[in-house]
Motif scaffolding. Structure first.
Motif, mmCIF file in Angstrom:
data_model
loop_
_atom_site.group_PDB
_atom_site.id
_atom_site.type_symbol
_atom_site.label_atom_id
_atom_site.label_comp_id
_atom_site.label_asym_id
_atom_site.label_seq_id
_atom_site.Cartn_x
_atom_site.Cartn_y
_atom_site.Cartn_z
ATOM 1 N N UNK A 185 16.371 26.019 45.698
ATOM 2 C CA UNK A 185 16.560 27.272 46.438
ATOM 3 C C UNK A 185 15.558 27.410 47.587
ATOM 4 N N UNK A 186 14.337 26.927 47.391
ATOM 5 C CA UNK A 186 13.327 26.988 48.453
ATOM 6 C C UNK A 186 13.765 26.171 49.662
ATOM 7 N N UNK A 187 14.529 25.112 49.422
ATOM 8 C CA UNK A 187 15.052 24.289 50.513
ATOM 9 C C UNK A 187 16.358 24.844 51.072
ATOM 10 N N UNK A 188 17.294 25.176 50.176
ATOM 11 C CA UNK A 188 18.674 25.473 50.581
ATOM 12 C C UNK A 188 19.003 26.949 50.680
ATOM 13 N N UNK A 189 18.166 27.811 50.111
ATOM 14 C CA UNK A 189 18.467 29.236 50.099
ATOM 15 C C UNK A 189 19.113 29.649 48.797
ATOM 16 N N UNK A 190 19.413 30.946 48.661
ATOM 17 C CA UNK A 190 19.916 31.462 47.389
ATOM 18 C C UNK A 190 21.283 30.906 46.986
ATOM 19 N N UNK A 191 22.135 30.588 47.945
ATOM 20 C CA UNK A 191 23.441 29.997 47.643
ATOM 21 C C UNK A 191 23.301 28.475 47.717
ATOM 22 N N UNK A 192 22.558 27.921 46.777
ATOM 23 C CA UNK A 192 22.117 26.537 46.849
ATOM 24 C C UNK A 192 23.222 25.504 46.658
ATOM 25 N N UNK A 193 24.432 25.923 46.266
ATOM 26 C CA UNK A 193 25.559 24.994 46.179
ATOM 27 C C UNK A 193 26.191 24.741 47.551
ATOM 28 N N UNK A 194 25.812 25.532 48.540
ATOM 29 C CA UNK A 194 26.316 25.335 49.899
ATOM 30 C C UNK A 194 25.487 24.254 50.592
ATOM 31 N N UNK A 195 26.156 23.389 51.326
ATOM 32 C CA UNK A 195 25.447 22.356 52.074
ATOM 33 C C UNK A 195 24.629 23.007 53.185
ATOM 34 N N UNK A 196 23.491 22.426 53.482
ATOM 35 C CA UNK A 196 22.637 22.918 54.565
ATOM 36 C C UNK A 196 22.788 21.985 55.761
ATOM 37 N N UNK A 197 23.082 22.559 56.907
ATOM 38 C CA UNK A 197 23.294 21.773 58.123
ATOM 39 C C UNK A 197 22.297 22.155 59.201
ATOM 40 N N UNK A 198 22.175 21.276 60.192
ATOM 41 C CA UNK A 198 21.244 21.439 61.302
ATOM 42 C C UNK A 198 22.018 21.528 62.618
ATOM 43 N N UNK A 199 21.333 21.990 63.646
ATOM 44 C CA UNK A 199 21.968 22.314 64.924
ATOM 45 C C UNK A 199 22.778 21.164 65.513
ATOM 46 N N UNK A 200 22.291 19.959 65.439
ATOM 47 C CA UNK A 200 22.965 18.832 66.094
ATOM 48 C C UNK A 200 23.918 18.076 65.169
ATOM 49 N N UNK A 201 24.106 18.520 63.943
ATOM 50 C CA UNK A 201 24.992 17.799 63.019
ATOM 51 C C UNK A 201 26.391 17.609 63.592
ATOM 52 N N UNK A 202 26.892 18.603 64.299
ATOM 53 C CA UNK A 202 28.250 18.497 64.841
ATOM 54 C C UNK A 202 28.373 17.420 65.912
ATOM 55 N N UNK A 203 27.249 16.958 66.452
ATOM 56 C CA UNK A 203 27.286 15.853 67.416
ATOM 57 C C UNK A 203 27.602 14.523 66.734
#
Length: 101
Positions: free
Chosen positions: A65-83
């Motif tokens: 949760x400290x990494x991903x947030x409270x909804x930790x089953x959701x994937x975490x993405x970064x700004x340039x991932x869509x590139x």
């Protein structure tokens, strides 16, 4: 211990650049989060598509949760991932680690 897995697909021509991007973003963030016990980045190429599988190990769900947030089953993405990514898979998978060697 908890294992968290994430899968993504990129065009093969972008695979090396995506790996370098992962090293600067997600892999670095995993390693700097307290409770992370390590990460493995796996890559498999099938023609024009390259698959990445990230396996991270964590002390607990609270550490995740400290990494991903409270909804930790959701994937975490970064700004340039869509590139790079062909799509954003919405969720990750968690496993209880029963043994390691």
């Amino acid at each position: 211990m908890i294992a968290r897995t994430w899968h993504g697909r990129v065009p093969t021509g972008k695979a090396d650049a995506y790996h370098a991007y992962l090293l600067r973003t997600g892999l670095n963030d995993y390693a700097s989060t307290p409770g992370n016990r390590g990460v493995q980045a796996l890559r498999r190429t099938e023609g024009d598509i390259t698959h990445f599988l990230l396996i991270t190990l964590w002390d607990s769900l609270d550490a995740i949760r400290a990494f991903a947030g409270p909804d930790y089953d959701q994937a975490r993405y970064y700004a340039e991932d869509d590139d790079y990514l062909l799509e954003r898979e919405p969720t990750v998978t968690h496993y209880e680690v029963l043994s390691t060697s």
